[in-house]
Scaffold this active site. Structure first.
Site, PDB file in Angstrom:
ATOM      1  N   GLN A  60       0.844  -1.098   0.087  1.00 15.76           N
ATOM      2  CA  GLN A  60       0.072  -0.103  -0.017  1.00 15.76           C
ATOM      3  C   GLN A  60       0.747   1.027   0.055  1.00 15.76           C
ATOM      4  O   GLN A  60       1.749   1.349   0.919  1.00 15.76           O
ATOM      5  CB  GLN A  60      -0.801  -0.031   1.176  1.00 15.76           C
ATOM      6  CG  GLN A  60      -1.913  -1.240   1.219  1.00 15.76           C
ATOM      7  CD  GLN A  60      -2.879  -1.385  -0.064  1.00 15.76           C
ATOM      8  OE1 GLN A  60      -3.222  -0.278  -0.726  1.00 15.76           O
ATOM      9  NE2 GLN A  60      -2.790  -2.482  -0.612  1.00 15.76           N
ATOM     10  N   GLY A  61       0.307   2.306  -0.831  1.00  9.78           N
ATOM     11  CA  GLY A  61       1.454   3.488  -0.709  1.00  9.78           C
ATOM     12  C   GLY A  61       2.293   3.490  -2.094  1.00  9.78           C
ATOM     13  O   GLY A  61       2.751   4.474  -2.515  1.00  9.78           O
ATOM     14  N   CYS A  62       2.374   2.425  -2.660  1.00  6.56           N
ATOM     15  CA  CYS A  62       3.360   2.501  -3.995  1.00  6.56           C
ATOM     16  C   CYS A  62       2.166   2.951  -5.086  1.00  6.56           C
ATOM     17  O   CYS A  62       0.958   2.422  -5.437  1.00  6.56           O
ATOM     18  CB  CYS A  62       3.589   1.045  -4.562  1.00  6.56           C
ATOM     19  SG  CYS A  62       5.222   0.580  -3.484  1.00  6.56           S
ATOM     20  N   GLU A  63       3.015   3.822  -6.185  1.00  4.56           N
ATOM     21  CA  GLU A  63       2.192   4.454  -7.034  1.00  4.56           C
ATOM     22  C   GLU A  63       1.885   3.444  -8.203  1.00  4.56           C
ATOM     23  O   GLU A  63       0.901   3.193  -8.713  1.00  4.56           O
ATOM     24  CB  GLU A  63       3.330   5.525  -7.707  1.00  4.56           C
ATOM     25  CG  GLU A  63       2.825   6.162  -9.176  1.00  4.56           C
ATOM     26  CD  GLU A  63       3.535   7.147  -9.587  1.00  4.56           C
ATOM     27  OE1 GLU A  63       4.250   6.923 -10.762  1.00  4.56           O
ATOM     28  OE2 GLU A  63       3.891   8.164  -8.901  1.00  4.56           O
ATOM     29  N   SER A  64       2.922   2.246  -8.514  1.00 10.50           N
ATOM     30  CA  SER A  64       2.729   1.083  -9.365  1.00 10.50           C
ATOM     31  C   SER A  64       2.252   0.073  -8.436  1.00 10.50           C
ATOM     32  O   SER A  64       2.876  -0.075  -7.129  1.00 10.50           O
ATOM     33  CB  SER A  64       4.037   0.979 -10.025  1.00 10.50           C
ATOM     34  OG  SER A  64       4.343   2.235 -10.866  1.00 10.50           O
TER      35      SER A  64
END
Length: 146
Positions: A60-64
């Site tokens: 959670q929190g990753c752009e990809s």
């Protein structure tokens, strides 16, 4: 069920990258050359089966979309990871982190500071804030296994 051999194959690849590609990356001064190396690092990892691309492994929190799976050896108490990301640059950045901590025990993880390498290589000033946030989410997920 996750195959244990993915952790073994990933550990071997990360060790090799840490010993050969990381010293090469440290010598490079210009960002574009570092970027090209980072983009190719993911090719050195074993294939991450699409059936492991499950929501429970999403960072959670990753752009990809990025999946990180963990295994702790019951005998040695060492921690191992396997992962994949839709973005090659993210893969390269995560490889830099995992090449430093894969195979660590809880005690070693507690004192590890893999983010210092990102500063040393001057990567954080060349990646977007959202990528930096994603890397911090990966670091948090790694530290949370302790």
């Amino acid at each position: 069920m996750i195959r244990p051999d993915i952790f073994t194959k990933t550990a071997i690849a990360l060790k090799n990258i840490g010993e050969t590609r990381l010293p090469e990356l440290r010598k490079i001064k210009e960002w574009q050359s570092k970027y090209r190396v980072l983009m190719t690092l993911g090719k050195e990892l074993p294939a991450f089966d699409s059936k492991w691309q499950q929501d429970e492994f999403l960072v959670q929190g990753c752009e990809s979309k990025t999946w990180l799976i963990h295994y702790q050896d019951p005998l040695t108490k060492q921690h191992f990871w396997a992962f994949d990301s839709e973005a090659r640059i993210v893969k390269g950045l995560i490889i830099l982190i995992l090449a430093q901590v894969n195979g660590f025990t809880c005690e070693e993880l507690a004192s590890a500071t893999p983010e210092l390498l990102l500063n040393e290589l001057q990567l954080q000033q060349n990646i977007s804030q959202s990528r930096t946030n994603g890397l911090l989410a990966v670091l948090t997920k790694i530290k949370n296994v302790i």
